[in-house]
Structure formats: structure tokens, C-alpha cells
Write a protein that holds these residues in place. Structure first.
Motif, PDB file in Angstrom:
ATOM      1  N   THR A 349      17.913   0.680   7.255  1.00  0.00           N
ATOM      2  CA  THR A 349      18.523   1.916   7.379  1.00  0.00           C
ATOM      3  C   THR A 349      17.919   2.774   8.140  1.00  0.00           C
ATOM      4  O   THR A 349      18.541   3.444   9.046  1.00  0.00           O
ATOM      5  N   HIS A 350      16.792   3.066   7.580  1.00  0.00           N
ATOM      6  CA  HIS A 350      15.950   4.303   8.017  1.00  0.00           C
ATOM      7  C   HIS A 350      15.410   4.044   9.429  1.00  0.00           C
ATOM      8  O   HIS A 350      15.261   4.929  10.241  1.00  0.00           O
ATOM      9  N   ALA A 351      15.104   2.637   9.810  1.00  0.00           N
ATOM     10  CA  ALA A 351      14.737   2.298  11.394  1.00  0.00           C
ATOM     11  C   ALA A 351      15.841   2.913  12.253  1.00  0.00           C
ATOM     12  O   ALA A 351      15.415   3.588  13.373  1.00  0.00           O
ATOM     13  N   LEU A 396      23.397  13.109   8.600  1.00  0.00           N
ATOM     14  CA  LEU A 396      24.189  12.625   7.575  1.00  0.00           C
ATOM     15  C   LEU A 396      23.808  11.365   6.935  1.00  0.00           C
ATOM     16  O   LEU A 396      23.846  11.271   5.672  1.00  0.00           O
ATOM     17  N   ALA A 397      23.307  10.706   8.046  1.00  0.00           N
ATOM     18  CA  ALA A 397      22.874   9.125   7.240  1.00  0.00           C
ATOM     19  C   ALA A 397      21.697   9.258   6.463  1.00  0.00           C
ATOM     20  O   ALA A 397      21.665   8.914   5.271  1.00  0.00           O
ATOM     21  N   ILE A 398      20.662  10.194   6.998  1.00  0.00           N
ATOM     22  CA  ILE A 398      19.395  10.336   6.229  1.00  0.00           C
ATOM     23  C   ILE A 398      19.690  11.056   4.830  1.00  0.00           C
ATOM     24  O   ILE A 398      18.923  10.949   3.714  1.00  0.00           O
ATOM     25  N   ALA A 405      25.077   4.657   6.214  1.00  0.00           N
ATOM     26  CA  ALA A 405      23.973   3.454   5.741  1.00  0.00           C
ATOM     27  C   ALA A 405      23.213   4.087   4.608  1.00  0.00           C
ATOM     28  O   ALA A 405      22.718   3.535   3.604  1.00  0.00           O
ATOM     29  N   GLY A 406      22.515   5.343   4.862  1.00  0.00           N
ATOM     30  CA  GLY A 406      21.638   6.051   3.944  1.00  0.00           C
ATOM     31  C   GLY A 406      22.132   5.940   2.488  1.00  0.00           C
ATOM     32  O   GLY A 406      21.248   5.860   1.696  1.00  0.00           O
ATOM     33  N   PHE A 407      23.145   6.243   2.329  1.00  0.00           N
ATOM     34  CA  PHE A 407      24.069   6.469   1.028  1.00  0.00           C
ATOM     35  C   PHE A 407      23.672   5.224   0.379  1.00  0.00           C
ATOM     36  O   PHE A 407      23.334   5.289  -0.970  1.00  0.00           O
ATOM     37  N   ASP A 411      20.960   4.933  -2.714  1.00  0.00           N
ATOM     38  CA  ASP A 411      21.662   4.738  -3.947  1.00  0.00           C
ATOM     39  C   ASP A 411      21.214   3.421  -4.922  1.00  0.00           C
ATOM     40  O   ASP A 411      21.063   3.364  -5.813  1.00  0.00           O
ATOM     41  N   GLU A 412      20.915   2.304  -4.142  1.00  0.00           N
ATOM     42  CA  GLU A 412      20.192   0.970  -4.641  1.00  0.00           C
ATOM     43  C   GLU A 412      18.842   1.410  -5.108  1.00  0.00           C
ATOM     44  O   GLU A 412      18.682   0.867  -6.437  1.00  0.00           O
TER      45      GLU A 412
END
Length: 420
Positions: A349-351, A396-398, A405-407, A411-412
């Protein structure tokens, strides 16, 4: 070589062909041809990686680990190392990230670097980086991985100092290269210890390092101290490449290179090599709880420490650089608590969102005639609406805002850390 998975060498070969074409004929080809070829070979490798993933998923879950040998490399007595690819979910995931995100950044670069007089040299280095990064993530042994490891370090040095007439850039390139040598020292010692105590360097197949370590430890021949030492030395290598405390100091200065370089190498791919290597060697860490604790503590400290530094930065790219260091800390925290799959999920996701933020920052920098001081920015949404909305999504993602996706990846990691 006779199976469909032998096409993995074409995945590496396509960007290698692009590198050779640009290196020897780049100036004759012209900018348009160089940009087209440089981008096409990486996107072609991505398409082939997608095909290989579909073929791998057709196999039963327990058989999704395929070896493809190109040549026999080192043979000394009973010790053998081949130039061999390991095709499994981890390696193909990274191949997809490297070629997919890498291909899009190459496409972006055709416009961003259009006015640069060294355009062919830029794509020569970028294609070579893809070759070495694929070598790193697809290797089936520590020695081949080390070749890719050193290769991406070399390309990082060349690309950070791409505008070498500016002393700041060359100093930043030198700093990155020298600091990474500390990490590489740890990696080399780990490779030597694996050879000395385990008699193998391979990740999969007969006589691999993990099976040998488990077998020798069960017989009482191999002490837990040796396994811990190997795991910690591997982590020293990972800390250098993935900018963990205290070896993070090179990454913010690496922003001296062109923005596409920051997006590809120093956000989406090379800096995650350490996480990939630790995940690949997860058996060692599971056998050495002390090493896992070190990984987790360094990871969580780096995540918090780098994030606090980012608060005080004014350069738009340096803010993103410290953010990257912080997110890498998150990934190592995941590895340190045994959530290796969650760590790789966050790598993925970070990529995407970090590459997006870097490319967006490049659009802002160009629009403001190479201004990078955020204190002199503001009210740009009406002038750069597309950049505004795309960077907003990345932000918002990061930040981990659902349903982006970042959430899910963050969260995992937090759920695994708190044991829920």
C-alpha cells in the motif's frame, strides 16, 4: 529450463535490454525513442509478471514455490550456488510492485525530465535499477540477493548525484553510499556466517538455510546465539538499506536527486528491500525471539522519531522523506511482532500512496519553477486541481483514513502488535 516459470528471466531481461540500448545507443536514438523504450520494457516486465502470478495461483497452495535455474554459479566441494530465481507469492508481489509502480514512474519521467540534456543517461540508470531490484527480490540465495542489494545501492548513488555539477547533490550521493556500506557490512557478515555454520545460502530447495538451521539446532549442534547473531546482522543490513535508526540519516539528503528517483527508489522500492529480506528470512527471526524484539523496538522508535522530525521540515520532499522513514519503521514493527504478511501488505500500500505523493510534489515543484519551500506555497488547488485531488487521496491513505488502503495495512500491524 523448460517450464512457463522460466519466463521470469525475461522479466529481468527486458529492463536489462533497455539499459544496454540506452547505454550504447541512447544519444543516437533521441529522447522520444529513449523514453518510449525505457518505459515499455518495464511495463512489459509488469505484464509478464501478472501472467506468471496467474500461473502460480493455478497451483495448489502448498506448491506455490517454483525454482528456475539460469546457470550454475559457484561450485566448491559440496557447496553450490546457482543463479536461480525463486518464484513464490512474496517474490512475485515485489516484482509486480517494482515493475508496475516503476513503469508508471518511468512514464511520468518522460515528461518530468523532458528538458534535461542527460535524458538518455537518466533512463539508463533507471532501467539498470529495475534490473538490480528484480534480481534482489527474485533471488533464491543470499549471494544473488547481495548482488542485487549492491546494485540498487550503486544505482541509488548514481541517481542521487545525477545532477553532479551541483556539489550538494554529489555530497548527498556520497553520504548515501557511505552510510549504506555500514549496513552492507552486516549483511556480508551474515552471509559468511550462513556459509560457515549452515553450509548453504539458498532460501528454498534441498539443503536450504532454514531447514539446515532447524535441523542443526534440534541436534544441539547450532546454538541459539549463532541464529540470533545471523538475524541481527541481517537486520543491520536491512536498517542501512531501509533507513532505520540510526542509519536513517542518508535518506532525507537523497532528496537531492530528481523527483522520479525519490518516488521510485527512495519511497516505493529500494528502501523496502530490508523489509523484504527480513520477511524472506523470517524463519531465522522466529528462531531468535531476541532478534525479533530488537527489530520491533527499532521499528517503533524509528516510526515515532522520524514522524516528529517531519513536523519541523519546510522542504516538501524532505517532509515526504521523513514520512517514508516513519512508515518503514511501521513495517519493521510488523516484522518484529511476527506479522510478516501485514508488513508486506503495508509495503504494497505504501508503494502506491507514497509514490503518488512524491510525483504530486514533483508537479508542484515544476509548477512553482523549482520552489520546494512549503512556506512559500498555498492556494494552489485552483491552479493545480488534478494534483490537488490526487495528493489529497494519497494524504488520506497514508494517514490511515478508511476506506483507503493505508487504513487496512496500518490496522493489521497495530492489531498484531496489540495481540488482538
Amino acid at each position: 529450463m523448460n517450464s512457463v516459470f522460466d519466463l521470469i528471466w525475461v522479466v529481468i531481461g527486458l529492463p536489462l535490454a533497455g539499459f544496454l540500448l540506452h547505454a550504447f545507443f541512447g544519444k543516437r536514438l533521441g529522447k522520444k525513442a529513449v523514453g518510449t523504450i525505457g518505459t515499455a520494457v518495464v511495463l512489459g516486465a509488469f505484464g509478464l509478471s501478472v501472467y506468471l502470478l496467474t500461473e502460480l495461483l493455478k497451483l495448489p497452495a502448498e506448491e506455490r514455490q517454483v525454482l528456475s535455474t539460469l546457470i550454475r554459479w559457484v561450485e566448491v566441494g559440496d557447496f553450490r550456488v546457482a543463479w536461480e530465481a525463486l518464484i513464490d507469492p512474496l517474490s512475485l508481489l515485489m516484482a509486480l510492485i517494482v515493475t508496475g509502480v516503476g513503469g508508471l514512474i518511468h512514464l511520468y519521467s518522460t515528461g518530468y525530465m523532458a528538458d534535461d540534456e542527460d535524458y538518455p543517461r537518466f533512463f539508463t540508470y533507471m532501467n539498470l535499477f529495475i534490473v538490480f531490484m528484480l534480481t534482489l527480490v527474485l533471488s533464491n540465495n543470499l549471494l544473488m540477493m547481495f548482488v542485487g542489494w549492491e546494485g540498487v545501492g550503486l544505482c541509488s548513488y548514481l541517481l542521487i548525484g545525477f545532477w553532479y555539477k551541483d556539489k550538494v547533490n554529489t555530497d548527498s550521493a556520497n553520504k548515501a553510499f557511505i552510510v549504506n556500506r555500514i549496513g552492507d557490512w552486516g549483511f556480508m557478515l551474515a552471509v559468511i556466517m550462513c556459509f560457515w555454520y549452515l553450509g548453504s545460502l539458498t532460501f528454498a530447495g534441498d539443503g536450504n538455510i532454514f531447514d539446515r538451521a532447524i535441523e542443526l539446532q534440534s541436534k544441539g549442534v547450532l546454538s541459539s546465539g549463532i541464529i540470533t547473531a545471523i538475524a541481527l546482522l541481517l537486520f543491520v543490513g536491512a536498517a542501512g538499506k531501509s533507513a532505520q535508526f540510526p542509519l536513517y540519516i542518508w535518506l532525507p539528503d537523497a532528496m537531492a536527486g530528481p523527483t522520479p528517483v525519490s518516488a521510485l527508489i527512495h519511497a516505493a522500492t529500494m528502501v523496502t528491500a530490508g523489509v523484504v529480506m527480513v520477511t524472506r528470512c523470517h524463519v531465522f527471526y522466529e528462531m531468535a525471539p531476541a532478534a525479533m524484539l530488537v527489530v520491533a523496538v527499532v521499528g517503533v522508535f524509528t516510526a515515532i522519531f522520524a514522524a516528529t522530525i517531519a513536523i519541523a521540515q519546510t522542504d516538501i520532499k524532505r517532509v515526504l522523506a521523513y514520512s517514508t522513514v516513519s512508515q518503514l519503521g511501521y513495517m519493521f514493527l510488523a516484522c518484529g511482532v511476527g506479522a510478516f504478511a501485514s508488513g508486506m501488505f503495508h509495503v504494497t500500500t505504501h508503494a502506491f500512496f507514497k509514490a503518488l505523493l512524491f510525483l504530486g510534489s514533483g508537479a508542484v515543484i515544476l509548477a512553482l519553477h523549482h520552489e520546494q519551500d512549503m512556506r512559500r506555497m498555498g492556494g494552489l488547488a485552483k491552479y493545480l486541481p488534478v494534483t490537488y485531488w490526487t495528493m489529497l487521496m494519497g494524504w488520506l491513505a497514508i494517514a490511515g483514513i478508511p476506506p483507503l488502503a493505508g487504513f487496512f495495512s496500518k490496522d493489521e500491524i497495530l492489531a498484531s502488535t496489540f495481540g488482538t
